[in-house]
Design a protein around this motif. Structure first.
Motif, mmCIF file in Angstrom:
data_model
loop_
_atom_site.group_PDB
_atom_site.id
_atom_site.type_symbol
_atom_site.label_atom_id
_atom_site.label_comp_id
_atom_site.label_asym_id
_atom_site.label_seq_id
_atom_site.Cartn_x
_atom_site.Cartn_y
_atom_site.Cartn_z
ATOM 1 N N SER A 249 28.392 -4.843 10.771
ATOM 2 C CA SER A 249 29.660 -4.789 11.483
ATOM 3 C C SER A 249 30.372 -6.100 11.138
ATOM 4 C CB SER A 249 29.439 -4.691 12.996
ATOM 5 O OG SER A 249 30.674 -4.739 13.676
ATOM 6 N N GLY A 250 31.345 -5.990 10.233
ATOM 7 C CA GLY A 250 31.929 -7.206 9.686
ATOM 8 C C GLY A 250 30.860 -7.930 8.888
ATOM 9 N N LYS A 251 30.594 -9.197 9.252
ATOM 10 C CA LYS A 251 29.555 -9.960 8.570
ATOM 11 C C LYS A 251 28.252 -9.992 9.359
ATOM 12 C CE LYS A 251 32.713 -12.987 6.035
ATOM 13 N NZ LYS A 251 33.094 -14.396 5.726
ATOM 14 N N SER A 252 28.243 -9.334 10.505
ATOM 15 C CA SER A 252 27.051 -9.348 11.359
ATOM 16 C C SER A 252 26.144 -8.165 11.031
ATOM 17 C CB SER A 252 27.448 -9.281 12.834
ATOM 18 O OG SER A 252 28.257 -10.386 13.178
ATOM 19 N N SER A 253 24.870 -8.443 10.893
ATOM 20 C CA SER A 253 23.899 -7.387 10.600
ATOM 21 C C SER A 253 23.603 -6.591 11.865
ATOM 22 C CB SER A 253 22.606 -7.991 10.051
ATOM 23 O OG SER A 253 21.632 -7.014 9.890
ATOM 24 N N VAL A 254 23.687 -5.283 11.752
ATOM 25 C CA VAL A 254 23.397 -4.377 12.863
ATOM 26 C C VAL A 254 21.985 -3.812 12.732
ATOM 27 C CG1 VAL A 254 24.072 -2.201 13.966
ATOM 28 C CG2 VAL A 254 25.835 -3.781 13.134
ATOM 29 N N ALA A 255 21.568 -3.518 11.493
ATOM 30 C CA ALA A 255 20.239 -2.960 11.236
ATOM 31 C C ALA A 255 19.902 -3.188 9.769
ATOM 32 C CB ALA A 255 20.201 -1.469 11.571
ATOM 33 N N GLY A 256 18.625 -3.054 9.437
ATOM 34 C CA GLY A 256 18.222 -3.212 8.049
ATOM 35 C C GLY A 256 16.752 -3.487 7.853
ATOM 36 N N LYS A 257 16.067 -3.924 8.900
ATOM 37 C CA LYS A 257 14.665 -4.290 8.730
ATOM 38 C C LYS A 257 13.777 -3.073 8.503
ATOM 39 C CE LYS A 257 11.217 -7.459 10.590
ATOM 40 N NZ LYS A 257 10.886 -8.423 11.667
ATOM 41 N N THR A 258 14.114 -1.949 9.162
ATOM 42 C CA THR A 258 13.364 -0.705 8.954
ATOM 43 C C THR A 258 14.338 0.437 8.714
ATOM 44 O OG1 THR A 258 13.330 0.073 11.252
ATOM 45 C CG2 THR A 258 11.622 -1.506 10.595
ATOM 46 N N GLU A 259 13.858 1.487 8.063
ATOM 47 C CA GLU A 259 14.696 2.666 7.847
ATOM 48 C C GLU A 259 15.058 3.324 9.174
ATOM 49 O OE1 GLU A 259 13.845 4.868 3.734
ATOM 50 O OE2 GLU A 259 12.065 4.799 5.029
ATOM 51 N N ALA A 260 14.101 3.360 10.105
ATOM 52 C CA ALA A 260 14.366 3.986 11.400
ATOM 53 C C ALA A 260 15.514 3.284 12.111
ATOM 54 C CB ALA A 260 13.103 3.957 12.262
ATOM 55 N N ASP A 261 15.582 1.962 11.992
ATOM 56 C CA ASP A 261 16.686 1.216 12.604
ATOM 57 C C ASP A 261 18.024 1.607 11.986
ATOM 58 O OD1 ASP A 261 14.861 -0.131 14.154
ATOM 59 O OD2 ASP A 261 14.839 -1.940 12.903
ATOM 60 N N VAL A 262 18.043 1.794 10.670
ATOM 61 C CA VAL A 262 19.282 2.172 9.985
ATOM 62 C C VAL A 262 19.756 3.534 10.465
ATOM 63 C CG1 VAL A 262 20.283 2.776 7.742
ATOM 64 C CG2 VAL A 262 18.793 0.769 7.944
ATOM 65 N N TYR A 263 18.840 4.497 10.504
ATOM 66 C CA TYR A 263 19.224 5.838 10.954
ATOM 67 C C TYR A 263 19.703 5.814 12.412
ATOM 68 C CZ TYR A 263 17.545 8.354 6.819
ATOM 69 O OH TYR A 263 17.385 8.845 5.550
ATOM 70 N N ALA A 264 18.967 5.085 13.248
ATOM 71 C CA ALA A 264 19.345 5.044 14.666
ATOM 72 C C ALA A 264 20.739 4.473 14.842
ATOM 73 C CB ALA A 264 18.318 4.223 15.451
ATOM 74 N N ALA A 265 21.088 3.469 14.044
ATOM 75 C CA ALA A 265 22.387 2.816 14.185
ATOM 76 C C ALA A 265 23.546 3.715 13.766
ATOM 77 C CB ALA A 265 22.410 1.519 13.372
#
Length: 573
Positions: free
Chosen positions: A288-304
């Protein structure tokens, strides 16, 4: 330098090809082909066995002469016989032989008449109209050759999934052992378990990329470094396989694994969801802009992006996004769901092990049953059983079953479907079997209407339980014969006949789309190995992978049931 079983198998296949072009004894040719099949299905490393001094001649189909050639290849990377054959004939003729409709005899004729030495020579001759004038060819043959060449070009440079695995497993172990690597996976089509793989994409997580890429290029099978940087490197292995490594920071691991797993269409659909939420999704994370919302796990990416985790096998943009959003993702079949195998051969026909050996191997896998489906008499090259030999085998199965507890061999036959749709055994013989597996082994060039009609007529026989390898394809070797698959699936559902998903990685027939069509038509699927040896039972996992790509759940598959529940489903009366 390590030697892979698939490399030795390839050398044996090449020897068989060249011997066949030369017109060598067919039994000698078959010996090399059978040995290549054994090597590809063998889970133990030949190089390791040679190093331990094991007696390779005890392996099915190998014998003393071929065992010596395996050891020769392991120790020197060469086989003198292959080099001799390469000196006698242009090796490009092997590519010509592989074109459907040509074969070794025609290849020899083309070589002698037109000096055709390669696939490119063949293409030029076909485009110039020089083949049609040759005895035994004609206009139709020339037109078919042009079509097959076009198809062959599309199929080039993709390895079957089992061959890719042979290289992938030690390579991944090497990357995971590199200093600084905290996680590593092979992504791309390999992780999605596609039936063929163009190259290998490896994603690794490490705080610093440069030491990892520097270590990676020292892998002893690397023949050439195409490019190298601090976080990415591309190499070509000795076998010609391209491998791409991408190193990311641990906090980007999940996003990178998602991104490089693909498919491209699935990634685009997910990125659109991210954009709709004001987010940006790339291989480094979800921002979100330059702030990381998710990325450490695939599940986090999908959830976001508002989705549950989607398994790699489903990531083809074939409805999985909508299904995930609606909470209707399939509960995919898993290896532990399988209760038995419904297609296997013994030494009575073209298999390599005894009934007792096959039974013991199936029991060791935790199975409750194994169907013995040796060939019927029309399969002469496979030493098919006539009614008398089949009766003897049934009696032997009864004797073995009397000594089993919690396991049974099923009396069956892989019965040839004749060109007019009749079966190779009369109903009186079929009625004595626990199930009948019907299959096409000839007449591949019928029109779509004729081939479809042939299969439907075969399934009209109430004794037929399963239609084996329904499209007849051999991956990278033979195209599927023409068939109206949707009509075939409807016909199978109407008749209460199951369709086989042949788990042999040479076949994987049905393909993933056909699995879904069959499931949607209400057809049950039998995932079977078509094993020709004890080792052949191991390929069940490739069938499971294909079934998962086809959205199949345990309930869609016949052999997830124990025998009491399965028996009535196999009887159509």
């Amino acid at each position: 330098m390590p030697v892979h079983n698939s490399e030795i198998a390839e050398a044996f296949d090449r020897i068989a090809d060249l011997l066949e072009i030369e017109g060598a004894n067919r039994f000698r040719v078959r010996a090399y082909r059978n040995a290549a099949m054994t090597l590809r299905s063998e889970t133990r490393s030949m190089a390791d066995l040679v190093a331990r001094g094991a007696d390779l001649s005890k392996l099915p189909t190998i014998g003393d002469d071929l065992a010596a050639k395996i050891a020769e290849f392991v120790r020197s990377g060469r086989i003198r016989l292959l080099e001799q054959l390469r000196g006698e004939l242009p090796e490009g003729l092997v590519e010509v032989t592989a074109i459907p409709g040509i074969g070794p005899k025609r290849t020899r004729a083309l070589y002698e008449a037109l000096d055709i030495r390669s696939r490119d020579d063949l293409r030029r001759a076909a485009e110039a109209g020089r083949i049609a004038a040759l005895p035994g060819f004609g206009d139709k043959s020339e037109t078919k050759i042009r079509a097959e060449l076009a198809h062959a070009d599309l199929a080039e440079h993709r390895l079957r999934i089992d061959t890719a695995e042979d290289f992938a497993a030690p390579l991944l172990a090497f990357v995971r052992a590199l200093p600084g690597v905290t996680a590593a996976e092979i992504a791309g089509s390999f992780r999605r378990r596609r039936e063929t793989v163009g190259d290998l994409d490896i994603v690794a997580a490490a705080a610093e990329g440069a030491p990892v890429t520097a270590g990676f290029v020292r892998y002893d099978e690397v023949a050439r470094v195409v490019s190298q940087g601090a976080t990415r490197v591309t190499v070509i292995l000795r076998a010609g396989l391209q491998v791409d490594l991408r190193v990311v920071a641990p906090e980007s691991w999940g996003a990178a694994l998602f991104y490089f797993t693909g498919s491209k269409a699935h990634n685009i659909a997910c990125r659109k969801r991210a954009i709709a939420r004001g987010l940006k999704l790339n291989e480094y994370g979800l921002f979100s802009g330059k702030s990381s919302v998710a990325g450490k796990t695939e599940a986090d990416v999908y959830a976001a992006i508002g989705l549950p985790y989607i398994l790699p096998e489903l990531r083809e943009d074939r409805g999985e996004i909508a299904a995930a959003e609606a909470g209707r993702l399939p509960d995919l079949i898993a290896p532990g769901d399988i209760r038995g195998d419904l297609h296997a051969h013994t030494e009575a026909s073209d298999g390599h092990d005894t009934l007792a050996d096959m039974a013991a191997a199936a029991q060791a896998r935790g199975y409750g049953y194994l169907a013995i489906t040796d060939h019927s008499p029309s399969a002469r090259v496979a030493h098919g059983l006539d009614a008398r030999r089949l009766a003897v085998q049934r009696d032997e199965i009864d004797r073995l079953n009397a000594g089993f507890k919690g396991f049974r061999l099923l009396k069956s036959s892989e019965v040839d479907i004749l060109e007019d749709g009749r079966l190779d055994f009369p109903d009186a013989v079929l009625a004595e079997l626990d199930l009948v597996v019907a299959a096409v082994h000839s007449g591949f060039n019928l029109s779509e209407a004729a081939q479809t009609g042939r299969l439907l007529k075969a399934m009209d026989n109430r004794h037929v339980s399963i239609l084996a390898h329904p499209t007849g394809r051999l991956i990278n070797e033979r195209r599927a014969y023409a068939v109206d698959f949707e009509r075939l699936a409807r016909g199978a559902a109407e008749r209460g006949c199951a369709l086989e998903l042949n788990a042999n990685p040479l076949r994987l027939d049905l393909d993933d789309r056909q699995c879904r069509i069959a499931r949607d038509a209400g057809v049950k699927i039998a995932i079977s190995t078509d094993a020709h040896s004890v080792a052949g039972l191991e390929v069940m996992r490739f069938g499971i992978d294909q079934a998962r790509r086809g959205w199949l759940e345990a309930g869609d598959v016949l052999n997830t049931r124990d025998w009491p529940a399965l028996e009535p489903l196999l009887r159509r009366a």
